[in-house]
Design a protein around this motif. Structure first.
Motif, PDB file in Angstrom:
ATOM      1  N   ARG A  64       0.831  -1.210   0.000  1.00  0.00           N
ATOM      2  CA  ARG A  64       0.000   0.000   0.000  1.00  0.00           C
ATOM      3  C   ARG A  64       0.863   1.256   0.000  1.00  0.00           C
ATOM      4  O   ARG A  64       0.357   2.340  -0.299  1.00  0.00           O
ATOM      5  CB  ARG A  64      -0.918   0.012   1.236  1.00  0.00           C
ATOM      6  CG  ARG A  64      -1.813  -1.220   1.404  1.00  0.00           C
ATOM      7  CD  ARG A  64      -2.828  -1.353   0.288  1.00  0.00           C
ATOM      8  NE  ARG A  64      -3.713  -0.215   0.190  1.00  0.00           N
ATOM      9  CZ  ARG A  64      -4.823  -0.050   0.930  1.00  0.00           C
ATOM     10  NH1 ARG A  64      -5.170  -0.971   1.816  1.00  0.00           N
ATOM     11  NH2 ARG A  64      -5.586   1.005   0.762  1.00  0.00           N
ATOM     12  N   SER A  65       2.163   1.096   0.341  1.00  0.00           N
ATOM     13  CA  SER A  65       3.090   2.232   0.360  1.00  0.00           C
ATOM     14  C   SER A  65       4.422   1.814  -0.260  1.00  0.00           C
ATOM     15  O   SER A  65       4.912   0.712   0.006  1.00  0.00           O
ATOM     16  CB  SER A  65       3.336   2.718   1.791  1.00  0.00           C
ATOM     17  OG  SER A  65       2.153   3.243   2.357  1.00  0.00           O
ATOM     18  N   LEU A  66       4.974   2.710  -1.064  1.00  0.00           N
ATOM     19  CA  LEU A  66       6.277   2.505  -1.683  1.00  0.00           C
ATOM     20  C   LEU A  66       7.113   3.757  -1.454  1.00  0.00           C
ATOM     21  O   LEU A  66       6.580   4.881  -1.463  1.00  0.00           O
ATOM     22  CB  LEU A  66       6.138   2.253  -3.188  1.00  0.00           C
ATOM     23  CG  LEU A  66       5.404   0.999  -3.636  1.00  0.00           C
ATOM     24  CD1 LEU A  66       5.151   1.049  -5.139  1.00  0.00           C
ATOM     25  CD2 LEU A  66       6.195  -0.254  -3.279  1.00  0.00           C
ATOM     26  N   LEU A 126      -1.924   3.165  -1.884  1.00  0.00           N
ATOM     27  CA  LEU A 126      -2.114   2.378  -3.107  1.00  0.00           C
ATOM     28  C   LEU A 126      -3.245   1.376  -2.919  1.00  0.00           C
ATOM     29  O   LEU A 126      -3.583   0.997  -1.789  1.00  0.00           O
ATOM     30  CB  LEU A 126      -0.815   1.645  -3.462  1.00  0.00           C
ATOM     31  CG  LEU A 126       0.429   2.523  -3.670  1.00  0.00           C
ATOM     32  CD1 LEU A 126       1.606   1.658  -4.094  1.00  0.00           C
ATOM     33  CD2 LEU A 126       0.163   3.610  -4.691  1.00  0.00           C
ATOM     34  N   PRO A 127      -3.848   0.893  -4.008  1.00  0.00           N
ATOM     35  CA  PRO A 127      -4.949  -0.059  -3.888  1.00  0.00           C
ATOM     36  C   PRO A 127      -4.510  -1.345  -3.194  1.00  0.00           C
ATOM     37  O   PRO A 127      -3.361  -1.775  -3.313  1.00  0.00           O
ATOM     38  CB  PRO A 127      -5.346  -0.326  -5.344  1.00  0.00           C
ATOM     39  CG  PRO A 127      -4.820   0.819  -6.116  1.00  0.00           C
ATOM     40  CD  PRO A 127      -3.590   1.277  -5.402  1.00  0.00           C
ATOM     41  N   ALA A 128      -5.446  -1.964  -2.491  1.00  0.00           N
ATOM     42  CA  ALA A 128      -5.155  -3.219  -1.814  1.00  0.00           C
ATOM     43  C   ALA A 128      -4.997  -4.347  -2.815  1.00  0.00           C
ATOM     44  O   ALA A 128      -5.497  -4.276  -3.944  1.00  0.00           O
ATOM     45  CB  ALA A 128      -6.273  -3.544  -0.827  1.00  0.00           C
ATOM     46  N   GLY A 129      -4.308  -5.403  -2.413  1.00  0.00           N
ATOM     47  CA  GLY A 129      -4.171  -6.602  -3.236  1.00  0.00           C
ATOM     48  C   GLY A 129      -2.969  -6.554  -4.161  1.00  0.00           C
ATOM     49  O   GLY A 129      -2.356  -5.503  -4.386  1.00  0.00           O
ATOM     50  N   GLU A 130      -2.632  -7.707  -4.710  1.00  0.00           N
ATOM     51  CA  GLU A 130      -1.516  -7.793  -5.650  1.00  0.00           C
ATOM     52  C   GLU A 130      -1.837  -7.006  -6.916  1.00  0.00           C
ATOM     53  O   GLU A 130      -2.953  -7.077  -7.437  1.00  0.00           O
ATOM     54  CB  GLU A 130      -1.217  -9.248  -6.008  1.00  0.00           C
ATOM     55  CG  GLU A 130      -0.589 -10.027  -4.870  1.00  0.00           C
ATOM     56  CD  GLU A 130      -0.197 -11.432  -5.290  1.00  0.00           C
ATOM     57  OE1 GLU A 130      -0.233 -11.723  -6.514  1.00  0.00           O
ATOM     58  OE2 GLU A 130       0.143 -12.240  -4.415  1.00  0.00           O
ATOM     59  N   LYS A 131      -0.849  -6.303  -7.425  1.00  0.00           N
ATOM     60  CA  LYS A 131      -1.059  -5.444  -8.594  1.00  0.00           C
ATOM     61  C   LYS A 131       0.279  -5.192  -9.270  1.00  0.00           C
ATOM     62  O   LYS A 131       1.334  -5.271  -8.656  1.00  0.00           O
ATOM     63  CB  LYS A 131      -1.683  -4.109  -8.175  1.00  0.00           C
ATOM     64  CG  LYS A 131      -0.896  -3.420  -7.064  1.00  0.00           C
ATOM     65  CD  LYS A 131      -1.717  -2.408  -6.339  1.00  0.00           C
ATOM     66  CE  LYS A 131      -1.052  -1.980  -5.032  1.00  0.00           C
ATOM     67  NZ  LYS A 131      -1.110  -3.025  -3.992  1.00  0.00           N
ATOM     68  N   ASP A 132       0.198  -4.892 -10.554  1.00  0.00           N
ATOM     69  CA  ASP A 132       1.373  -4.494 -11.321  1.00  0.00           C
ATOM     70  C   ASP A 132       1.470  -2.971 -11.269  1.00  0.00           C
ATOM     71  O   ASP A 132       0.558  -2.264 -11.713  1.00  0.00           O
ATOM     72  CB  ASP A 132       1.268  -4.976 -12.764  1.00  0.00           C
ATOM     73  CG  ASP A 132       1.289  -6.494 -12.854  1.00  0.00           C
ATOM     74  OD1 ASP A 132       2.174  -7.111 -12.242  1.00  0.00           O
ATOM     75  OD2 ASP A 132       0.400  -7.057 -13.522  1.00  0.00           O
ATOM     76  N   VAL A 133       2.570  -2.488 -10.746  1.00  0.00           N
ATOM     77  CA  VAL A 133       2.798  -1.057 -10.564  1.00  0.00           C
ATOM     78  C   VAL A 133       3.907  -0.613 -11.511  1.00  0.00           C
ATOM     79  O   VAL A 133       4.910  -1.311 -11.674  1.00  0.00           O
ATOM     80  CB  VAL A 133       3.208  -0.760  -9.107  1.00  0.00           C
ATOM     81  CG1 VAL A 133       3.555   0.718  -8.929  1.00  0.00           C
ATOM     82  CG2 VAL A 133       2.116  -1.183  -8.138  1.00  0.00           C
TER      83      VAL A 133
END
Length: 366
Positions: A64-66, A126-133
């Protein structure tokens, strides 16, 4: 728990760069291979190759944070410091834009560097769950990538889902007038069509260098687009006699590595000053607009002449995977008000060009 990576790391893919220059603290993306550097010994070319237009990090995570640790170098132009920001996208949608606030400042007019500190660029919520960023780097800046911290593990990155698109062009494709990296017209078109962009737009430096053609030859691509002519006319660096074989040679070299890949040869967009008058071009200090000085002698190039020559080149080659696009379909003569200096598109024009390029330049080839 914070997951810390020192960059580069195989859990983060760096897209849009053809070289990663190692530094004591990380890695610096460059948009041409390392072997081209001693063969293109021009200070401007070296600078614009280092600027990260179209370069982005791709990673998969549930974070959720980078937090991205970077050290940027941003040039000062006559009109001031160029805007530099980091754009984060998920699924092709821009979710966050964070400006660079530190780093070195390059004073071009004085060839002087004012050193500045590194910084951490944070993306929260950031949106919850696995995602391609994807994190798009500033198109106007040289960026040293140092670290990446996340509040969830970094997973094996997935490849970009769309076709690989390699685009070559001048400052208009580099897009220094756009306020953010995803607002440069090739990036707008790439996000609209889901293509994986490599932007080889080099401000002031699209001179049909054979080194660039070799780099394109060796880069995987499902589509190649070549926007050629404006720098050659504006610098009066070629005549018709040299321009025509140079274009053929550029295409021949690319075809050696991409024998059946669709290639679109794009002529210059509108610039009234060079339509029927040859270069070189100078900036009028009173009006702030560019104007043509004209060249004596036979074979001097104008934009109208270049368009006719490029269309003829495509016809002569009889290549079924090669087509011509008149650049005025991307930005036409009726849009002169969108060119503050008479040549370069303003931010709104970049958006229009991107929408048109998606429809006219990219989508028909996919």
């Amino acid at each position: 728990m914070t997951h810390h990576l020192a960059l580069p790391d195989n859990r983060v893919t760096i897209l849009g760069a053809l070289d990663l220059e190692r530094t004591p603290n990380g890695v610096r993306p460059r948009r041409l291979p390392a072997w081209t550097r001693p063969r293109l010994p021009d200070d401007l070319m070296d600078l614009v190759v280092s600027q990260a237009a179209g370069v982005r990090l791709r990673l998969r995570t549930a974070a959720r944070s980078l937090a991205l640790g970077v050290h940027v170098t941003v040039p000062v132009m006559p009109e001031g410091l160029l805007p530099a920001s980091f754009d984060l996208t998920v699924g092709g949608t821009v979710l966050a834009r964070v400006p660079a606030t530190a780093g070195d400042v390059l004073h071009l007019a004085e060839s002087r560097l004012s050193p500045g500190p590194a910084e951490t660029v944070r993306f929260d919520g950031l949106p919850a769950g696995e995602k391609d960023v994807e994190i798009w780097l500033p198109h106007s800046a040289t960026v040293e990538l140092r670290t990446l911290d996340a509040d969830a593990p970094l997973l094996t990155p997935t490849p970009p889902p769309g076709a690989a698109w390699v685009h070559y062009g001048s400052s208009i494709s580099h897009g220094l007038e756009a306020p953010a990296p995803t607002l440069v017209w090739p990036a707008v078109a790439a996000l609209a069509t889901g293509t994986a962009l490599t932007n080889l737009g080099f401000a002031g430096s699209a001179m049909l260098d054979p080194e660039v053609a070799r780099a394109i030859r060796d880069t995987p691509a499902g589509l190649v687009t070549l926007k050629a002519g404006i720098n050659l006319v504006g610098e009066a660096s070629m005549r018709e006699r040299t321009f025509v074989p140079a274009v053929h040679g550029f295409l021949d070299m690319i075809r050696d590595g991409h024998p059946r890949t669709p290639i679109v040869l794009v002529s210059p967009t509108s610039f009234a000053g060079l339509e029927t008058t040859s270069g070189p071009v100078t900036l009028d200090p009173e009006t702030g607009r560019k104007r043509a000085l004209g060249s004596a002698g036979a074979g001097a190039l104008t934009l109208s002449g270049v368009r006719a020559l490029l269309a003829k080149i495509v016809g002569v080659r009889e290549d079924p995977a090669l087509r011509y696009l008149d650049g005025r379909e991307l930005l036409g003569p009726d849009e002169a008000a969108a060119l503050p200096d008479g040549l370069h598109p303003d931010p709104a024009a970049h958006l229009r060009m991107g929408e048109r390029a998606a429809r006219l330049l990219v989508a028909p080839q996919l």
